[in-house]
Design a protein around this motif. Structure first.
Motif, PDB file in Angstrom:
ATOM      1  N   GLU A 162       3.931  11.390   5.399  1.00 48.25           N
ATOM      2  CA  GLU A 162       2.503  11.566   5.087  1.00 48.25           C
ATOM      3  C   GLU A 162       1.921  10.295   4.485  1.00 48.25           C
ATOM      4  N   ALA A 163       2.641   9.680   3.558  1.00 46.73           N
ATOM      5  CA  ALA A 163       2.152   8.463   2.917  1.00 46.73           C
ATOM      6  C   ALA A 163       2.062   7.317   3.926  1.00 46.73           C
TER       7      ALA A 163
ATOM      8  N   PRO B  30       0.807  -1.234   0.000  1.00 42.98           N
ATOM      9  CA  PRO B  30       0.000   0.000   0.000  1.00 42.98           C
ATOM     10  C   PRO B  30       0.832   1.273   0.000  1.00 42.98           C
ATOM     11  N   LEU B  31       2.039   1.232   0.587  1.00 48.07           N
ATOM     12  CA  LEU B  31       2.885   2.426   0.571  1.00 48.07           C
ATOM     13  C   LEU B  31       3.339   2.724  -0.855  1.00 48.07           C
ATOM     14  N   GLY B  32       3.688   1.684  -1.605  1.00 49.37           N
ATOM     15  CA  GLY B  32       4.061   1.884  -3.004  1.00 49.37           C
ATOM     16  C   GLY B  32       2.920   2.463  -3.809  1.00 49.37           C
ATOM     17  N   ALA B  33       1.701   1.951  -3.551  1.00 55.02           N
ATOM     18  CA  ALA B  33       0.532   2.479  -4.257  1.00 55.02           C
ATOM     19  C   ALA B  33       0.303   3.950  -3.918  1.00 55.02           C
ATOM     20  N   MET B  34       0.532   4.291  -2.661  1.00 54.95           N
ATOM     21  CA  MET B  34       0.328   5.672  -2.225  1.00 54.95           C
ATOM     22  C   MET B  34       1.353   6.613  -2.871  1.00 54.95           C
ATOM     23  N   LEU B  35       2.583   6.115  -3.054  1.00 59.54           N
ATOM     24  CA  LEU B  35       3.641   6.942  -3.621  1.00 59.54           C
ATOM     25  C   LEU B  35       3.686   6.886  -5.146  1.00 59.54           C
TER      26      LEU B  35
END
Length: 557
Positions: free
Chosen positions: A237-238, A21-26
Protein backbone atom coordinates in the motif's frame (compact mmCIF):
# COMPACT_ATOMS: atom_id res chain seq x y z
CA UNK A 1 16.62 -1.70 1.43
CA UNK A 2 19.42 -3.86 0.05
CA UNK A 3 20.52 -3.14 -3.51
CA UNK A 4 22.64 -6.15 -4.57
CA UNK A 5 24.89 -4.07 -6.84
CA UNK A 6 27.53 -1.38 -6.48
CA UNK A 7 26.49 2.31 -6.31
CA UNK A 8 25.89 4.33 -9.46
CA UNK A 9 23.75 1.91 -11.47
CA UNK A 10 20.11 2.13 -12.46
CA UNK A 11 18.95 0.01 -9.51
CA UNK A 12 20.85 2.20 -7.05
CA UNK A 13 19.43 5.42 -8.55
CA UNK A 14 15.82 4.19 -8.48
CA UNK A 15 16.18 2.74 -4.97
CA UNK A 16 17.26 6.13 -3.64
CA UNK A 17 14.38 7.88 -5.40
CA UNK A 18 11.91 5.50 -3.74
CA UNK A 19 13.48 5.02 -0.29
CA UNK A 20 12.98 8.57 0.95
CA UNK A 21 9.25 8.96 0.31
CA UNK A 22 8.61 5.33 1.26
CA UNK A 23 10.25 5.92 4.64
CA UNK A 24 8.13 9.02 5.14
CA UNK A 25 5.01 7.05 4.26
CA UNK A 26 5.88 4.29 6.75
CA UNK A 27 6.96 6.70 9.48
CA UNK A 28 10.59 5.58 9.72
CA UNK A 29 13.70 6.13 7.59
CA UNK A 30 14.76 3.55 5.02
CA UNK A 31 18.50 3.13 4.47
CA UNK A 32 19.73 2.02 1.04
CA UNK A 33 22.59 -0.46 1.45
CA UNK A 34 24.68 -1.57 -1.56
CA UNK A 35 25.97 -5.14 -1.34
CA UNK A 36 27.39 -5.89 -4.77
CA UNK A 37 29.10 -9.03 -6.02
CA UNK A 38 28.44 -12.45 -7.57
CA UNK A 39 25.81 -11.08 -9.98
CA UNK A 40 23.64 -9.80 -7.14
CA UNK A 41 23.80 -13.06 -5.20
CA UNK A 42 25.54 -11.72 -2.09
CA UNK A 43 23.01 -8.97 -1.39
CA UNK A 44 20.09 -11.23 -2.23
CA UNK A 45 21.39 -13.91 0.15
CA UNK A 46 21.52 -11.31 2.93
CA UNK A 47 17.78 -10.69 2.52
CA UNK A 48 17.05 -14.43 2.46
CA UNK A 49 18.85 -14.73 5.80
CA UNK A 50 17.26 -11.68 7.44
CA UNK A 51 14.35 -12.02 9.86
CA UNK A 52 10.95 -12.36 8.15
CA UNK A 53 9.65 -9.15 9.70
CA UNK A 54 9.47 -6.78 6.71
CA UNK A 55 12.35 -4.58 7.90
CA UNK A 56 14.79 -5.83 5.23
CA UNK A 57 13.70 -5.19 1.65
CA UNK A 58 15.29 -6.57 -1.51
CA UNK A 59 15.55 -4.24 -4.48
CA UNK A 60 15.22 -6.87 -7.20
CA UNK A 61 16.35 -6.88 -10.84
CA UNK A 62 16.17 -9.74 -13.37
CA UNK A 63 19.47 -11.26 -12.21
CA UNK A 64 19.10 -12.56 -8.63
CA UNK A 65 15.72 -14.30 -8.90
CA UNK A 66 15.25 -14.88 -12.64
CA UNK A 67 18.51 -15.62 -14.46
CA UNK A 68 21.04 -16.54 -11.75
CA UNK A 69 19.21 -19.80 -10.91
CA UNK A 70 19.93 -20.95 -14.48
CA UNK A 71 23.54 -19.73 -14.63
CA UNK A 72 25.05 -20.65 -11.27
CA UNK A 73 25.66 -24.20 -10.16
CA UNK A 74 24.41 -23.40 -6.66
CA UNK A 75 22.91 -20.44 -4.86
CA UNK A 76 22.74 -19.63 -1.14
CA UNK A 77 18.97 -19.23 -1.50
CA UNK A 78 16.01 -20.73 -3.36
CA UNK A 79 14.80 -18.09 -5.82
CA UNK A 80 11.31 -19.60 -6.03
CA UNK A 81 10.71 -20.19 -2.32
CA UNK A 82 12.78 -17.85 -0.15
CA UNK A 83 11.15 -14.53 -1.11
CA UNK A 84 7.70 -12.98 -0.92
CA UNK A 85 6.74 -10.44 -3.64
CA UNK A 86 5.65 -6.94 -2.64
CA UNK A 87 5.37 -4.80 -5.78
CA UNK A 88 6.82 -4.00 -9.17
CA UNK A 89 8.71 -0.68 -9.14
CA UNK A 90 9.49 -0.04 -12.81
CA UNK A 91 9.26 -1.65 -16.23
CA UNK A 92 11.48 -0.26 -18.93
CA UNK A 93 14.07 -0.76 -21.63
CA UNK A 94 17.80 -1.18 -21.88
CA UNK A 95 19.75 0.94 -24.33
CA UNK A 96 22.34 -0.70 -26.55
CA UNK A 97 25.37 1.58 -26.94
CA UNK A 98 28.89 1.25 -28.32
CA UNK A 99 32.15 3.02 -27.63
CA UNK A 100 32.46 6.12 -29.81
CA UNK A 101 35.30 4.61 -31.88
CA UNK A 102 33.40 1.46 -32.83
CA UNK A 103 32.59 1.62 -36.58
CA UNK A 104 28.92 0.71 -36.21
CA UNK A 105 25.92 3.04 -36.11
CA UNK A 106 23.03 0.58 -36.35
CA UNK A 107 22.05 -2.87 -35.12
CA UNK A 108 22.70 -4.28 -38.58
CA UNK A 109 26.22 -2.84 -38.59
CA UNK A 110 26.93 -4.25 -35.11
CA UNK A 111 25.82 -7.69 -36.30
CA UNK A 112 27.98 -7.42 -39.42
CA UNK A 113 30.98 -6.40 -37.32
CA UNK A 114 30.45 -9.35 -34.95
CA UNK A 115 30.22 -11.78 -37.85
CA UNK A 116 33.42 -10.39 -39.36
CA UNK A 117 35.24 -10.81 -36.01
CA UNK A 118 33.61 -13.82 -34.26
CA UNK A 119 34.24 -13.84 -30.52
CA UNK A 120 36.32 -10.63 -30.60
CA UNK A 121 33.54 -8.13 -29.85
CA UNK A 122 32.79 -7.84 -26.15
CA UNK A 123 29.68 -6.75 -24.29
CA UNK A 124 29.56 -5.56 -20.69
CA UNK A 125 26.98 -6.47 -18.09
CA UNK A 126 26.38 -5.54 -14.46
CA UNK A 127 27.06 -9.15 -13.47
CA UNK A 128 26.50 -12.76 -14.44
CA UNK A 129 22.76 -13.28 -14.69
CA UNK A 130 21.89 -9.57 -14.72
CA UNK A 131 19.29 -8.27 -17.16
CA UNK A 132 22.09 -6.75 -19.24
CA UNK A 133 23.66 -10.23 -19.48
CA UNK A 134 20.31 -11.66 -20.56
CA UNK A 135 19.96 -8.97 -23.26
CA UNK A 136 23.44 -9.66 -24.63
CA UNK A 137 22.89 -13.43 -24.72
CA UNK A 138 19.54 -13.00 -26.46
CA UNK A 139 21.13 -10.72 -29.07
CA UNK A 140 23.79 -13.37 -29.79
CA UNK A 141 21.17 -16.12 -30.11
CA UNK A 142 18.69 -14.19 -32.24
CA UNK A 143 21.34 -12.65 -34.54
CA UNK A 144 23.39 -15.83 -34.82
CA UNK A 145 26.59 -14.12 -33.70
CA UNK A 146 29.26 -14.82 -31.08
CA UNK A 147 30.42 -12.12 -28.67
CA UNK A 148 32.33 -12.38 -25.41
CA UNK A 149 30.55 -11.52 -22.17
CA UNK A 150 32.49 -9.31 -19.71
CA UNK A 151 30.66 -9.19 -16.33
CA UNK A 152 31.23 -6.45 -13.76
CA UNK A 153 29.97 -5.88 -10.21
CA UNK A 154 27.40 -3.28 -11.24
CA UNK A 155 26.19 -1.00 -14.02
CA UNK A 156 28.55 1.83 -13.05
CA UNK A 157 31.84 0.00 -13.67
CA UNK A 158 30.39 -1.77 -16.73
CA UNK A 159 29.55 1.56 -18.38
CA UNK A 160 32.85 3.17 -17.40
CA UNK A 161 34.85 0.34 -18.97
CA UNK A 162 32.80 0.61 -22.17
CA UNK A 163 33.25 4.37 -22.24
CA UNK A 164 37.00 3.87 -21.81
CA UNK A 165 37.08 1.58 -24.85
CA UNK A 166 38.02 -1.56 -22.98
CA UNK A 167 34.68 -3.19 -23.85
CA UNK A 168 32.93 -2.84 -27.21
CA UNK A 169 29.23 -2.76 -26.33
CA UNK A 170 26.99 -2.04 -23.36
CA UNK A 171 23.31 -2.98 -23.14
CA UNK A 172 22.18 -1.38 -19.92
CA UNK A 173 19.99 1.14 -18.11
CA UNK A 174 19.45 4.48 -19.82
CA UNK A 175 19.68 6.63 -16.66
CA UNK A 176 23.30 6.00 -15.68
CA UNK A 177 24.24 5.83 -19.38
CA UNK A 178 22.81 9.30 -20.13
CA UNK A 179 25.83 11.42 -19.01
CA UNK A 180 28.19 9.26 -21.09
CA UNK A 181 25.93 9.59 -24.13
CA UNK A 182 25.74 13.36 -23.66
CA UNK A 183 29.54 13.55 -23.32
CA UNK A 184 30.02 11.61 -26.55
CA UNK A 185 31.89 8.73 -24.89
CA UNK A 186 29.16 6.29 -25.93
CA UNK A 187 26.90 6.20 -28.99
CA UNK A 188 23.35 4.87 -28.63
CA UNK A 189 22.34 2.24 -31.19
CA UNK A 190 18.91 0.90 -30.18
CA UNK A 191 16.54 0.02 -27.33
CA UNK A 192 15.55 -3.47 -26.24
CA UNK A 193 11.77 -3.08 -25.86
CA UNK A 194 9.28 -3.95 -28.60
CA UNK A 195 8.36 -0.26 -29.00
CA UNK A 196 10.52 2.87 -29.01
CA UNK A 197 11.09 4.74 -25.76
CA UNK A 198 9.05 7.96 -25.41
CA UNK A 199 12.21 9.65 -24.07
CA UNK A 200 14.18 8.58 -27.19
CA UNK A 201 11.67 8.60 -30.04
CA UNK A 202 14.37 8.73 -32.74
CA UNK A 203 16.25 5.70 -31.42
CA UNK A 204 15.12 2.47 -33.14
CA UNK A 205 14.35 -0.79 -31.40
CA UNK A 206 16.47 -3.91 -31.89
CA UNK A 207 13.22 -5.56 -32.99
CA UNK A 208 13.16 -3.33 -36.07
CA UNK A 209 16.20 -5.30 -37.26
CA UNK A 210 15.56 -8.62 -35.46
CA UNK A 211 11.77 -9.16 -35.44
CA UNK A 212 10.47 -10.45 -32.11
CA UNK A 213 13.45 -9.31 -30.05
CA UNK A 214 12.35 -7.90 -26.69
CA UNK A 215 13.92 -7.51 -23.26
CA UNK A 216 11.87 -5.58 -20.73
CA UNK A 217 13.65 -4.56 -17.54
CA UNK A 218 11.56 -5.22 -14.42
CA UNK A 219 12.66 -3.84 -11.04
CA UNK A 220 10.70 -4.81 -7.95
CA UNK A 221 10.65 -5.17 -4.16
CA UNK A 222 10.56 -8.46 -2.26
CA UNK A 223 10.91 -9.48 1.38
CA UNK A 224 11.90 -12.77 2.95
CA UNK A 225 9.35 -15.56 2.65
CA UNK A 226 7.36 -16.04 5.80
CA UNK A 227 6.82 -12.31 6.35
CA UNK A 228 3.25 -11.93 7.68
CA UNK A 229 0.70 -10.96 5.04
CA UNK A 230 -0.48 -7.82 6.91
CA UNK A 231 3.10 -6.48 6.77
CA UNK A 232 3.37 -7.26 3.03
CA UNK A 233 0.02 -5.55 2.45
CA UNK A 234 1.18 -2.47 4.38
CA UNK A 235 4.40 -2.28 2.37
CA UNK A 236 2.51 -2.72 -0.89
CA UNK A 237 0.00 0.00 0.00
CA UNK A 238 2.78 2.44 0.90
CA UNK A 239 4.76 1.65 -2.27
CA UNK A 240 1.72 2.13 -4.52
CA UNK A 241 1.08 5.55 -2.98
CA UNK A 242 4.74 6.53 -3.44
CA UNK A 243 4.86 5.29 -7.03
CA UNK A 244 1.68 7.17 -7.99
CA UNK A 245 3.17 10.54 -7.00
CA UNK A 246 3.59 12.73 -10.14
CA UNK A 247 6.63 14.39 -8.56
CA UNK A 248 8.44 11.03 -8.35
CA UNK A 249 7.50 10.26 -11.94
CA UNK A 250 9.00 13.57 -13.05
CA UNK A 251 12.22 13.07 -11.06
CA UNK A 252 12.76 9.57 -12.40
CA UNK A 253 12.11 10.53 -16.03
CA UNK A 254 14.48 13.51 -15.72
CA UNK A 255 17.21 11.14 -14.50
CA UNK A 256 16.64 8.78 -17.42
CA UNK A 257 15.03 6.10 -15.26
CA UNK A 258 11.98 4.14 -16.35
CA UNK A 259 8.74 5.65 -15.02
CA UNK A 260 7.36 4.18 -11.77
CA UNK A 261 4.80 1.42 -12.11
CA UNK A 262 3.38 -0.53 -9.17
CA UNK A 263 1.54 -3.83 -8.90
CA UNK A 264 -0.10 -6.16 -6.43
CA UNK A 265 2.05 -8.84 -4.75
CA UNK A 266 0.14 -11.47 -6.75
CA UNK A 267 0.89 -9.75 -10.07
CA UNK A 268 4.60 -9.52 -9.25
CA UNK A 269 4.67 -13.17 -8.16
CA UNK A 270 3.12 -14.29 -11.46
CA UNK A 271 5.59 -12.14 -13.41
CA UNK A 272 8.61 -13.58 -11.57
CA UNK A 273 7.43 -17.16 -12.09
CA UNK A 274 6.86 -16.53 -15.80
CA UNK A 275 10.27 -14.88 -16.29
CA UNK A 276 11.96 -17.70 -14.35
CA UNK A 277 10.46 -20.24 -16.79
CA UNK A 278 11.52 -18.13 -19.78
CA UNK A 279 15.03 -17.86 -18.38
CA UNK A 280 15.31 -21.65 -18.34
CA UNK A 281 14.72 -21.68 -22.10
CA UNK A 282 17.12 -18.82 -22.84
CA UNK A 283 20.08 -20.06 -20.81
CA UNK A 284 19.81 -23.71 -21.79
CA UNK A 285 22.82 -23.11 -24.08
CA UNK A 286 24.50 -19.71 -23.60
CA UNK A 287 25.65 -18.08 -26.82
CA UNK A 288 28.72 -16.27 -25.59
CA UNK A 289 30.70 -19.52 -25.06
CA UNK A 290 28.99 -22.23 -27.09
CA UNK A 291 29.87 -25.84 -26.38
CA UNK A 292 31.76 -27.74 -29.06
CA UNK A 293 29.87 -31.02 -29.59
CA UNK A 294 32.88 -32.57 -31.34
CA UNK A 295 34.92 -32.60 -28.12
CA UNK A 296 34.36 -35.09 -25.29
CA UNK A 297 33.05 -33.68 -22.05
CA UNK A 298 33.10 -35.26 -18.63
CA UNK A 299 34.01 -38.81 -19.63
CA UNK A 300 36.08 -41.00 -17.33
CA UNK A 301 39.58 -41.36 -18.75
CA UNK A 302 39.24 -38.36 -21.08
CA UNK A 303 42.63 -37.35 -22.47
CA UNK A 304 43.32 -34.53 -24.91
CA UNK A 305 46.44 -32.97 -26.32
CA UNK A 306 46.68 -30.43 -23.52
CA UNK A 307 44.99 -32.05 -20.51
CA UNK A 308 44.97 -35.54 -19.02
CA UNK A 309 41.91 -36.45 -16.97
CA UNK A 310 41.40 -39.64 -14.95
CA UNK A 311 38.79 -40.61 -12.33
CA UNK A 312 39.17 -43.34 -9.74
CA UNK A 313 37.44 -43.91 -6.40
CA UNK A 314 35.62 -40.56 -6.50
CA UNK A 315 38.86 -38.60 -7.10
CA UNK A 316 39.68 -36.93 -10.43
CA UNK A 317 43.27 -36.11 -11.40
CA UNK A 318 43.59 -33.22 -13.86
CA UNK A 319 47.10 -32.95 -15.36
CA UNK A 320 48.28 -29.97 -17.41
CA UNK A 321 49.97 -31.56 -20.42
CA UNK A 322 51.80 -29.02 -22.58
CA UNK A 323 55.44 -29.99 -22.09
CA UNK A 324 58.01 -28.78 -21.47
CA UNK A 325 56.55 -25.89 -19.40
CA UNK A 326 52.75 -26.47 -19.53
CA UNK A 327 52.15 -22.93 -20.82
CA UNK A 328 48.52 -21.85 -20.62
CA UNK A 329 46.95 -21.29 -24.03
CA UNK A 330 43.36 -20.88 -25.23
CA UNK A 331 42.86 -24.61 -25.82
CA UNK A 332 44.11 -25.53 -22.34
CA UNK A 333 41.84 -22.91 -20.75
CA UNK A 334 38.82 -24.23 -22.66
CA UNK A 335 39.53 -27.82 -21.58
CA UNK A 336 39.92 -26.87 -17.94
CA UNK A 337 36.62 -24.97 -18.00
CA UNK A 338 34.87 -28.00 -19.54
CA UNK A 339 36.37 -30.36 -16.97
CA UNK A 340 35.54 -28.33 -13.86
CA UNK A 341 32.06 -27.43 -15.13
CA UNK A 342 31.34 -31.12 -15.78
CA UNK A 343 32.74 -32.18 -12.39
CA UNK A 344 30.03 -30.22 -10.59
CA UNK A 345 27.35 -32.44 -12.13
CA UNK A 346 29.15 -35.78 -11.81
CA UNK A 347 28.26 -38.10 -8.93
CA UNK A 348 31.44 -40.15 -9.48
CA UNK A 349 33.65 -37.16 -8.59
CA UNK A 350 33.86 -35.84 -5.03
CA UNK A 351 37.30 -34.16 -5.14
CA UNK A 352 39.85 -33.17 -7.79
CA UNK A 353 43.64 -32.86 -7.88
CA UNK A 354 45.22 -30.36 -10.32
CA UNK A 355 48.87 -30.93 -11.20
CA UNK A 356 51.35 -30.56 -14.07
CA UNK A 357 53.08 -33.02 -16.36
CA UNK A 358 56.83 -33.33 -15.83
CA UNK A 359 58.79 -31.07 -13.49
CA UNK A 360 56.79 -27.83 -14.00
CA UNK A 361 53.27 -27.03 -12.84
CA UNK A 362 52.80 -24.17 -15.33
CA UNK A 363 55.29 -21.47 -16.31
CA UNK A 364 52.51 -19.05 -17.23
CA UNK A 365 50.62 -17.91 -20.30
CA UNK A 366 51.82 -18.91 -23.76
CA UNK A 367 53.59 -15.79 -25.05
CA UNK A 368 52.94 -16.92 -28.61
CA UNK A 369 49.26 -16.28 -28.01
CA UNK A 370 49.56 -12.83 -26.46
CA UNK A 371 46.63 -10.77 -27.75
CA UNK A 372 47.08 -7.90 -30.19
CA UNK A 373 46.03 -4.77 -28.26
CA UNK A 374 45.55 -2.91 -31.55
CA UNK A 375 42.59 -5.18 -32.40
CA UNK A 376 39.49 -3.92 -30.61
CA UNK A 377 38.44 -6.21 -27.77
CA UNK A 378 41.07 -8.92 -28.34
CA UNK A 379 43.10 -8.13 -25.21
CA UNK A 380 40.00 -8.04 -23.00
CA UNK A 381 38.66 -11.26 -24.52
CA UNK A 382 41.98 -12.97 -23.72
CA UNK A 383 41.93 -11.75 -20.11
CA UNK A 384 38.31 -12.76 -19.72
CA UNK A 385 39.24 -16.32 -20.73
CA UNK A 386 41.92 -16.35 -18.04
CA UNK A 387 39.46 -15.12 -15.37
CA UNK A 388 36.80 -17.60 -16.46
CA UNK A 389 39.24 -20.49 -16.05
CA UNK A 390 39.93 -19.50 -12.44
CA UNK A 391 36.22 -18.99 -11.83
CA UNK A 392 35.42 -22.48 -13.14
CA UNK A 393 37.74 -23.90 -10.46
CA UNK A 394 36.27 -21.70 -7.72
CA UNK A 395 32.66 -22.34 -8.75
CA UNK A 396 33.08 -26.11 -9.07
CA UNK A 397 31.17 -27.49 -6.09
CA UNK A 398 33.82 -30.18 -5.52
CA UNK A 399 37.05 -29.25 -3.65
CA UNK A 400 40.11 -28.83 -5.88
CA UNK A 401 43.60 -29.58 -4.52
CA UNK A 402 46.62 -28.09 -6.30
CA UNK A 403 49.65 -30.40 -6.32
CA UNK A 404 52.28 -27.91 -7.49
CA UNK A 405 55.09 -30.09 -8.81
CA UNK A 406 57.38 -27.28 -10.05
CA UNK A 407 57.33 -23.65 -11.15
CA UNK A 408 53.92 -21.92 -10.91
CA UNK A 409 54.37 -18.55 -12.57
CA UNK A 410 51.96 -15.91 -13.87
CA UNK A 411 48.84 -17.66 -15.17
CA UNK A 412 50.13 -20.87 -13.54
CA UNK A 413 50.24 -19.10 -10.18
CA UNK A 414 46.67 -17.96 -10.87
CA UNK A 415 45.49 -21.54 -11.51
CA UNK A 416 47.03 -22.65 -8.23
CA UNK A 417 45.52 -19.73 -6.30
CA UNK A 418 42.03 -20.59 -7.58
CA UNK A 419 42.23 -24.03 -5.94
CA UNK A 420 40.86 -24.74 -2.47
CA UNK A 421 43.94 -26.42 -0.95
CA UNK A 422 47.53 -26.02 -2.14
CA UNK A 423 50.35 -28.55 -1.69
CA UNK A 424 53.77 -28.11 -3.27
CA UNK A 425 56.99 -29.90 -4.05
CA UNK A 426 60.22 -28.79 -2.37
CA UNK A 427 61.42 -27.79 -5.84
CA UNK A 428 58.43 -25.55 -6.61
CA UNK A 429 58.82 -21.79 -7.03
CA UNK A 430 56.13 -19.13 -7.38
CA UNK A 431 56.01 -15.69 -8.95
CA UNK A 432 54.42 -13.16 -11.30
CA UNK A 433 57.17 -12.44 -13.87
CA UNK A 434 54.96 -10.26 -16.08
CA UNK A 435 57.32 -7.32 -15.51
CA UNK A 436 60.04 -9.29 -17.32
CA UNK A 437 58.04 -9.17 -20.56
CA UNK A 438 56.88 -5.57 -20.17
CA UNK A 439 53.55 -6.35 -18.54
CA UNK A 440 51.92 -6.04 -15.11
CA UNK A 441 49.17 -8.11 -13.56
CA UNK A 442 48.02 -10.23 -10.65
CA UNK A 443 48.07 -7.60 -7.92
CA UNK A 444 44.58 -8.40 -6.61
CA UNK A 445 45.34 -12.12 -6.32
CA UNK A 446 48.74 -11.54 -4.72
CA UNK A 447 47.34 -9.02 -2.24
CA UNK A 448 44.76 -11.53 -1.06
CA UNK A 449 47.40 -14.23 -0.60
CA UNK A 450 50.52 -12.36 0.50
CA UNK A 451 49.74 -8.83 1.64
CA UNK A 452 51.13 -5.49 0.51
CA UNK A 453 54.92 -5.83 0.77
CA UNK A 454 55.32 -9.26 -0.84
CA UNK A 455 52.81 -8.32 -3.55
CA UNK A 456 54.76 -5.25 -4.57
CA UNK A 457 58.07 -7.06 -4.39
CA UNK A 458 56.87 -9.73 -6.81
CA UNK A 459 55.12 -7.21 -9.07
CA UNK A 460 58.12 -4.84 -9.28
CA UNK A 461 60.98 -7.37 -9.46
CA UNK A 462 59.54 -10.55 -10.96
CA UNK A 463 61.20 -12.48 -8.09
CA UNK A 464 60.34 -16.11 -7.44
CA UNK A 465 59.44 -17.35 -3.96
CA UNK A 466 60.34 -20.91 -2.91
CA UNK A 467 57.67 -23.28 -1.66
CA UNK A 468 59.07 -23.14 1.87
CA UNK A 469 58.51 -19.39 2.00
CA UNK A 470 54.86 -19.66 0.90
CA UNK A 471 54.38 -22.43 3.44
CA UNK A 472 55.77 -20.15 6.16
CA UNK A 473 53.33 -17.43 5.07
CA UNK A 474 50.40 -19.84 5.33
CA UNK A 475 49.62 -19.80 1.60
CA UNK A 476 50.55 -23.46 1.04
CA UNK A 477 49.21 -26.25 3.24
CA UNK A 478 52.32 -28.43 3.14
CA UNK A 479 55.58 -29.07 1.25
CA UNK A 480 56.69 -32.53 0.08
CA UNK A 481 59.57 -34.30 -1.61
CA UNK A 482 58.89 -34.44 -5.38
CA UNK A 483 58.03 -38.15 -5.42
CA UNK A 484 55.75 -37.80 -2.38
CA UNK A 485 53.70 -34.81 -3.58
CA UNK A 486 51.04 -36.50 -5.72
CA UNK A 487 50.47 -39.38 -3.25
CA UNK A 488 49.99 -36.79 -0.47
CA UNK A 489 47.46 -34.88 -2.57
CA UNK A 490 45.63 -38.10 -3.42
CA UNK A 491 45.44 -39.08 0.25
CA UNK A 492 43.91 -35.71 1.10
CA UNK A 493 41.43 -36.00 -1.78
CA UNK A 494 40.48 -39.50 -0.63
CA UNK A 495 39.76 -38.19 2.88
CA UNK A 496 37.50 -35.53 1.41
CA UNK A 497 35.76 -38.11 -0.79
CA UNK A 498 34.75 -40.05 2.33
CA UNK A 499 32.71 -37.13 3.64
CA UNK A 500 29.12 -36.26 2.82
CA UNK A 501 28.99 -34.92 -0.78
CA UNK A 502 26.20 -32.58 0.21
CA UNK A 503 28.12 -31.41 3.27
CA UNK A 504 31.23 -30.73 1.14
CA UNK A 505 29.14 -28.77 -1.35
CA UNK A 506 27.70 -26.64 1.46
CA UNK A 507 31.17 -26.17 2.98
CA UNK A 508 32.76 -25.00 -0.28
CA UNK A 509 29.91 -22.61 -1.05
CA UNK A 510 30.20 -21.22 2.46
CA UNK A 511 33.98 -20.70 2.10
CA UNK A 512 33.55 -18.93 -1.24
CA UNK A 513 30.80 -16.57 -0.13
CA UNK A 514 32.18 -15.56 3.28
CA UNK A 515 35.40 -14.33 1.62
CA UNK A 516 33.39 -11.35 0.37
CA UNK A 517 31.38 -10.67 3.53
CA UNK A 518 31.82 -8.78 6.74
CA UNK A 519 32.38 -10.99 9.83
CA UNK A 520 28.83 -10.33 11.01
CA UNK A 521 27.26 -11.25 7.68
CA UNK A 522 29.57 -14.25 7.32
CA UNK A 523 28.53 -15.62 10.72
CA UNK A 524 24.84 -15.29 9.88
CA UNK A 525 25.41 -16.81 6.44
CA UNK A 526 27.23 -19.85 7.89
CA UNK A 527 24.62 -20.34 10.58
CA UNK A 528 21.85 -20.46 7.97
CA UNK A 529 23.89 -22.83 5.81
CA UNK A 530 24.54 -25.11 8.79
CA UNK A 531 20.86 -25.05 9.77
CA UNK A 532 19.78 -26.06 6.24
CA UNK A 533 22.43 -28.79 6.08
CA UNK A 534 21.39 -30.22 9.45
CA UNK A 535 17.97 -31.12 8.01
CA UNK A 536 19.35 -33.26 5.16
CA UNK A 537 19.47 -37.05 5.02
CA UNK A 538 23.26 -36.93 4.72
CA UNK A 539 23.54 -35.07 8.01
CA UNK A 540 21.30 -37.60 9.74
CA UNK A 541 23.36 -40.47 8.29
CA UNK A 542 26.61 -38.87 9.51
CA UNK A 543 25.26 -38.55 13.06
CA UNK A 544 23.87 -42.09 13.08
CA UNK A 545 27.13 -43.56 11.74
CA UNK A 546 29.10 -41.76 14.46
CA UNK A 547 26.89 -43.20 17.17
CA UNK A 548 26.94 -46.68 15.65
CA UNK A 549 30.72 -46.50 15.01
CA UNK A 550 30.44 -47.44 11.34
CA UNK A 551 31.35 -45.92 7.99
CA UNK A 552 28.54 -43.66 6.72
CA UNK A 553 26.68 -44.40 3.47
CA UNK A 554 26.12 -41.01 1.85
CA UNK A 555 23.62 -40.46 -0.97
CA UNK A 556 24.14 -36.74 -1.54
CA UNK A 557 20.60 -35.94 -0.35
Amino acid sequence: MIVPFTPGGGADITARFVAGPLGAMLGQPIVVENRGGAGGTIGTAAVAQAPADGYTLLYGTPGPLITNPHLMASLPYDAARDFAPVSVLTKGAYVMAVHRDVPARSVAEVIALARAHPGELTYASSGVGAGSHLAGELLCIEAGIRMSHVPFRGTGPALQETAAGRVTISIDSYGPMLPLLQAGALRAIAVTTAERMPELPDLPTIAETIPGFEVTVVNYVCVRAGTPQPIIARLNEALLRVLSDPALDERMRAAGSSPPQGSTPEELGALLRSDLRNGAKLFAAPASRPADPSKPKGKTGMSTEVVKFEVSDYVAVVTLNRPPVNAVNAELRDRLIEIFDAATDRDDIRALVLTGQGKIFSAGADLRQRPDASVAGQYWHHNRGTRETGNSIKECTKPVIAAVNGAALGAGFGLMAACDIMLASETAVFGMPEIDVGLAGGAAMLNQLLGKSFTRRLMFTGDRLPAAELHRLGVIDSVWAPDELLPAAMRMAARIAEKSPLGIKYAKNSCNFVELMSPKDAYRFEQNFTYDLSKTEDAKEARTAQLEKRKPDFKGR
